[in-house]
Design an enzyme around this catalytic site. Structure first.
Site, PDB file in Angstrom:
ATOM      1  N   ARG A  63      29.425  44.619  48.809  1.00 22.06           N
ATOM      2  CA  ARG A  63      30.277  43.612  49.444  1.00 22.06           C
ATOM      3  C   ARG A  63      29.442  42.406  49.857  1.00 22.06           C
ATOM      4  O   ARG A  63      28.228  42.373  49.655  1.00 22.06           O
ATOM      5  CB  ARG A  63      30.963  44.210  50.671  1.00 22.06           C
ATOM      6  N   VAL A  88      15.420  55.113  46.965  1.00 26.81           N
ATOM      7  CA  VAL A  88      15.199  53.917  46.139  1.00 26.81           C
ATOM      8  C   VAL A  88      14.449  54.290  44.861  1.00 26.81           C
ATOM      9  O   VAL A  88      14.815  53.867  43.756  1.00 26.81           O
ATOM     10  CB  VAL A  88      14.400  52.852  46.938  1.00 26.81           C
ATOM     11  N   TYR A 128      18.076  41.853  64.953  1.00 23.50           N
ATOM     12  CA  TYR A 128      18.387  41.377  63.597  1.00 23.50           C
ATOM     13  C   TYR A 128      17.373  40.311  63.175  1.00 23.50           C
ATOM     14  O   TYR A 128      16.817  40.355  62.064  1.00 23.50           O
ATOM     15  CB  TYR A 128      19.812  40.822  63.584  1.00 23.50           C
ATOM     16  N   ILE A 172      27.800  32.735  57.108  1.00 26.98           N
ATOM     17  CA  ILE A 172      28.619  32.621  55.894  1.00 26.98           C
ATOM     18  C   ILE A 172      29.830  33.547  56.069  1.00 26.98           C
ATOM     19  O   ILE A 172      29.706  34.622  56.672  1.00 26.98           O
ATOM     20  CB  ILE A 172      27.817  33.072  54.646  1.00 26.98           C
TER      21      ILE A 172
END
Lengths: 227, 96
Positions: free
Chosen positions: A11, A54, A138, A171
């Site tokens: 997403r 990963v 963050y 955004i």
């Protein structure tokens, strides 16, 4: 056909970039914790914060010289004051945003080194230069990404690989869906270009960095909207 | 059939010679790969490790994990020299 690996392709900006890349003829390998079933490209389930996950997901691509680019768009955020952020949340944000970026770079870089060229695009945030209150964890994770980007760029430069970071402001994606409009407006007001950026604005920079003409741009953080 | 130590060392010596442009005969088991007196720079070392990773997989059916803590700790690194790297490779177990 060049392959581009996109993390966080489920997403948000990762999905947007993956769709754009696919429509432009790249082979896209999208990575996500919950791969979208409707994606027109190959999707793989991976937890980027787990190096073993990963390595397993990308094992077949480690020697694949078609791998041209890696876009590390996977990321999570949590707005909270430092003193009221649970330690587990701190850990999760750092592991996903910073360690996830590093683990994916470690796994994909060998293929690009063998190829002798490549592009790595990491994601930071405009919050790093703006020091936005309530986003310390963050921003700490993203500041780490920026430092990693600068050093990794030096390590990969001899192999014809560029490493850059894109730092968007707010955004319109799921990442900031719960952020009140007045908070978003306050950040936009601090940008040089005082308009809320769009996924297209971010894609335009991704596209520029992917182009062969950008081979002299490396180790940089590009601020979407300016700071 | 297990790969003999001599074949492994020979492969590594040839790779180092190719990367450094030095005659193969001048590369010995004592040739230093990391730290003081090294003959390869960091970019060449990465190329060498990629080649060794391929060799281990293709010739030995083994996994050479060059990002492990022990491999990259210079004090006891298997990457110290051509000889230590060759010895480490010769001791790898084939994948199940």
């Amino acid at each position: 056909m060049d392959t581009v690996i996109v993390t966080g392709a489920s997403r948000g900006l990762g999905r947007f970039c993956a769709d754009q890349l696919h429509s432009r003829g790249y082979r896209v390998v999208g990575l996500g914790r919950t791969p979208p079933e409707d994606a027109p490209y190959e999707s793989r389930e991976v937890d980027v914060s787990d190096s073993a996950s990963v390595a397993k997901a990308l094992k077949d691509l480690r020697r694949d010289k078609s791998v041209y680019a890696l876009i590390n768009a996977a990321g999570i955020a949590s707005m909270n004051l430092v003193v009221t952020t649970p330690p587990e949340t701190v850990k999760r944000i750092i592991e996903t945003n910073l360690l996830g970026t590093i683990f994916c770079c470690q796994q994909v870089a060998p293929a690009m080194i063998k190829r002798g060229s490549g592009r790595i695009i990491n994601f930071s945030t405009l919050g790093v230069p703006l020091a936005i209150k309530g986003e310390a964890i963050y921003i700490a994770s993203k500041a780490g990404v920026e430092g990693f980007t600068r050093v990794f760029a030096r390590e990969l430069a001899p192999h014809g690989i560029t490493v850059n970071a894109i730092a968007p402001g707010p955004i319109e994606t799921a990442l900031i869906a719960k952020v009140p409009k007045d908070k978003v407006d306050a950040v936009v007001a601090q940008q040089i270009i005082q308009r809320q950026g769009t996924p297209e604005d971010v894609w335009n920079i991704v596209s520029m960095l992917l182009s062969p003409e950008s081979s002299m741009v490396s180790g940089q953080t590009l601020h979407v909207g300016g700071a | 059939m297990p790969v003999e130590y001599e074949e492994i060392e020979s492969f590594i010596r040839e790779e180092v010679a190719q990367l450094t442009g030095q005659p193969a005969g001048s590369i010995t088991e004592n040739t230093v790969l990391v730290g003081t007196g090294r003959v390869v720079d960091s970019a060449d070392l990465v190329m060498l490790l990629l080649a060794v990773e391929d060799f281990a997989r293709d010739k030995m059916n083994a996994h050479f994990d060059w990002s492990s803590d022990s491999a990259m700790s210079e004090a006891r690194s298997v990457l110290r020299s051509v000889g230590s790297l060759s010895k480490h490779l010769s001791q790898l177990s084939p994948d199940a």
